[in-house]
Design a protein around this motif. Structure first.
Motif, PDB file in Angstrom:
ATOM      1  N   MET A   1       0.829  -1.213   0.000  1.00 35.63           N
ATOM      2  CA  MET A   1       0.000   0.000   0.000  1.00 35.63           C
ATOM      3  C   MET A   1       0.867   1.270   0.000  1.00 35.63           C
ATOM      4  N   LYS A   2       1.968   1.203   0.758  1.00 29.66           N
ATOM      5  CA  LYS A   2       2.865   2.350   0.847  1.00 29.66           C
ATOM      6  C   LYS A   2       3.472   2.651  -0.522  1.00 29.66           C
ATOM      7  N   LYS A   3       3.862   1.591  -1.256  1.00 29.29           N
ATOM      8  CA  LYS A   3       4.441   1.784  -2.580  1.00 29.29           C
ATOM      9  C   LYS A   3       3.447   2.426  -3.536  1.00 29.29           C
ATOM     10  N   ILE A   4       2.193   1.997  -3.452  1.00 28.71           N
ATOM     11  CA  ILE A   4       1.151   2.554  -4.325  1.00 28.71           C
ATOM     12  C   ILE A   4       0.994   4.045  -4.075  1.00 28.71           C
ATOM     13  N   LEU A   5       1.006   4.430  -2.810  1.00 26.10           N
ATOM     14  CA  LEU A   5       0.865   5.853  -2.469  1.00 26.10           C
ATOM     15  C   LEU A   5       2.042   6.666  -3.009  1.00 26.10           C
ATOM     16  N   PHE A   6       3.246   6.117  -2.921  1.00 25.79           N
ATOM     17  CA  PHE A   6       4.425   6.818  -3.439  1.00 25.79           C
ATOM     18  C   PHE A   6       4.374   6.919  -4.967  1.00 25.79           C
ATOM     19  N   ILE A   7       3.877   5.861  -5.631  1.00 30.97           N
ATOM     20  CA  ILE A   7       3.735   5.900  -7.091  1.00 30.97           C
ATOM     21  C   ILE A   7       2.720   6.970  -7.491  1.00 30.97           C
ATOM     22  N   LEU A   8       1.613   7.047  -6.757  1.00 28.61           N
ATOM     23  CA  LEU A   8       0.605   8.082  -7.027  1.00 28.61           C
ATOM     24  C   LEU A   8       1.187   9.478  -6.818  1.00 28.61           C
ATOM     25  N   LEU A   9       1.987   9.640  -5.769  1.00 20.32           N
ATOM     26  CA  LEU A   9       2.628  10.933  -5.515  1.00 20.32           C
ATOM     27  C   LEU A   9       3.598  11.267  -6.646  1.00 20.32           C
ATOM     28  N   GLY A  10       4.354  10.261  -7.104  1.00 26.18           N
ATOM     29  CA  GLY A  10       5.264  10.477  -8.218  1.00 26.18           C
ATOM     30  C   GLY A  10       4.532  10.906  -9.476  1.00 26.18           C
ATOM     31  N   CYS A  11       3.394  10.260  -9.752  1.00 29.04           N
ATOM     32  CA  CYS A  11       2.580  10.628 -10.921  1.00 29.04           C
ATOM     33  C   CYS A  11       2.073  12.057 -10.810  1.00 29.04           C
ATOM     34  N   LEU A  12       1.693  12.458  -9.605  1.00 32.88           N
ATOM     35  CA  LEU A  12       1.202  13.819  -9.387  1.00 32.88           C
ATOM     36  C   LEU A  12       2.308  14.845  -9.647  1.00 32.88           C
ATOM     37  N   ILE A  13       3.521  14.548  -9.168  1.00 32.15           N
ATOM     38  CA  ILE A  13       4.651  15.460  -9.382  1.00 32.15           C
ATOM     39  C   ILE A  13       4.978  15.558 -10.872  1.00 32.15           C
ATOM     40  N   VAL A  14       4.989  14.406 -11.587  1.00 31.92           N
ATOM     41  CA  VAL A  14       5.249  14.411 -13.029  1.00 31.92           C
ATOM     42  C   VAL A  14       4.160  15.191 -13.763  1.00 31.92           C
ATOM     43  N   THR A  15       2.912  15.060 -13.308  1.00 30.85           N
ATOM     44  CA  THR A  15       1.808  15.806 -13.921  1.00 30.85           C
ATOM     45  C   THR A  15       2.058  17.306 -13.870  1.00 30.85           C
ATOM     46  N   PHE A  16       2.474  17.799 -12.709  1.00 33.49           N
ATOM     47  CA  PHE A  16       2.792  19.221 -12.580  1.00 33.49           C
ATOM     48  C   PHE A  16       3.901  19.615 -13.555  1.00 33.49           C
ATOM     49  N   GLY A  17       4.914  18.734 -13.675  1.00 32.07           N
ATOM     50  CA  GLY A  17       6.021  19.014 -14.588  1.00 32.07           C
ATOM     51  C   GLY A  17       5.576  19.089 -16.034  1.00 32.07           C
ATOM     52  N   ILE A  18       4.717  18.162 -16.449  1.00 34.17           N
ATOM     53  CA  ILE A  18       4.222  18.145 -17.828  1.00 34.17           C
ATOM     54  C   ILE A  18       3.370  19.380 -18.113  1.00 34.17           C
ATOM     55  N   ILE A  19       2.552  19.770 -17.157  1.00 33.94           N
ATOM     56  CA  ILE A  19       1.722  20.974 -17.327  1.00 33.94           C
ATOM     57  C   ILE A  19       2.609  22.207 -17.468  1.00 33.94           C
ATOM     58  N   VAL A  20       3.673  22.268 -16.669  1.00 34.86           N
ATOM     59  CA  VAL A  20       4.627  23.390 -16.772  1.00 34.86           C
ATOM     60  C   VAL A  20       5.248  23.438 -18.163  1.00 34.86           C
ATOM     61  N   LEU A  21       5.693  22.279 -18.665  1.00 31.66           N
ATOM     62  CA  LEU A  21       6.301  22.229 -20.000  1.00 31.66           C
ATOM     63  C   LEU A  21       5.301  22.615 -21.084  1.00 31.66           C
ATOM     64  N   ARG A  22       4.101  22.099 -20.949  1.00 24.33           N
ATOM     65  CA  ARG A  22       3.074  22.378 -21.962  1.00 24.33           C
ATOM     66  C   ARG A  22       2.772  23.864 -22.055  1.00 24.33           C
ATOM     67  N   HIS A  23       2.706  24.537 -20.902  1.00 29.80           N
ATOM     68  CA  HIS A  23       2.409  25.969 -20.895  1.00 29.80           C
ATOM     69  C   HIS A  23       3.660  26.821 -21.142  1.00 29.80           C
ATOM     70  N   SER A  24       4.804  26.144 -21.277  1.00 31.38           N
ATOM     71  CA  SER A  24       6.017  26.829 -21.714  1.00 31.38           C
ATOM     72  C   SER A  24       6.244  26.615 -23.205  1.00 31.38           C
ATOM     73  N   ASN A  25       5.344  25.816 -23.830  1.00 32.63           N
ATOM     74  CA  ASN A  25       5.428  25.472 -25.259  1.00 32.63           C
ATOM     75  C   ASN A  25       6.719  24.768 -25.632  1.00 32.63           C
ATOM     76  N   ILE A  26       7.213  23.918 -24.724  1.00 32.22           N
ATOM     77  CA  ILE A  26       8.374  23.092 -25.025  1.00 32.22           C
ATOM     78  C   ILE A  26       8.001  21.638 -24.744  1.00 32.22           C
ATOM     79  N   VAL A  27       8.854  20.723 -25.203  1.00 35.89           N
ATOM     80  CA  VAL A  27       8.555  19.304 -25.046  1.00 35.89           C
ATOM     81  C   VAL A  27       9.587  18.659 -24.129  1.00 35.89           C
TER      82      VAL A  27
END
Length: 209
Positions: A1-27
């Protein structure tokens, strides 16, 4: 269960990163970078393209990494696809490219490292990077950078040279963050095997005269 929570947290952090890149118009690199390029060309939502592009890589994952890793990775990819879909409902805004490249790279690197350390990936080159680290002890950050660089260079005709250079900066930051955590990733992904070897200590039984 602990691993699942950390994976979800990792996905959330990556999501923020992708949104930042998208609104910077870079890939960025990997399947995420390919997906961003497709969205720039077709306006298809990132969540859909990201999920579809990852499908072929699951075959390699099943053959080389096993069903457990593959299913966990598929779950992480699905979660990230759903999380990034939120971007459609955010108000329009823009981020300076240099700021977006560094901040987005830091967020994605941190998120990926957290996901790697808990037995999953986000598909694509991530799977290959973890496989090569496990089999040949290669640096996963370096492997990711090589593949990400190929994706970014091939996307330059879509985004232009200036945005392309900022994108290269972004994947450089990502690779450096992953490389910083490479020993933690290796230790946590190989820990079970070490525990099994140490499970039964040898007992010396003296021979009778």
């Amino acid at each position: 269960m602990k691993k699942i929570l950390f994976i979800l947290l990792g996905c959330l952090i990556v999501t923020f990163g992708i949104i930042v890149l998208r609104h910077s118009n870079i890939v960025t690199g990997g399947t995420a970078g390919l997906s961003l390029s497709v969205t720039y060309l077709t306006n298809i939502p990132f969540a859909i393209t990201f999920f579809l592009i990852n499908l072929p890589f699951y075959i390699f994952s099943v053959l080389q990494m096993g069903w457990r890793f593959t299913l966990t990775t598929a779950g992480a990819v699905t979660v990230l696809s759903l999380m990034t879909a939120v971007d459609q409902f955010l108000p329009s805004f823009s981020i300076p490219m240099l700021v977006g490249a560094v901040l987005g790279g830091l967020l994605i690197g941190l998120g990926l490292s957290l996901i790697f350390m808990n037995g999953a990936s986000l598909g694509g080159a991530n799977i290959l990077a973890l496989f090569l680290q496990k089999r040949f002890n290669l640096n996963p950050g370096t492997i990711n950078f090589i593949f990400d660089l190929f994706v970014v260079v091939s996307s330059i005709y879509v985004i232009g040279w200036i945005k392309g250079l900022c994108s290269i900066l972004s994947i450089f930051v990502i690779s450096k963050v992953i490389s910083y955590f490479k020993e933690d990733i290796k230790r946590k992904t190989t820990a079970p095997a070490k525990k099994e070897k140490q499970a039964r200590p040898k007992v010396h039984v003296p021979l009778a005269d």
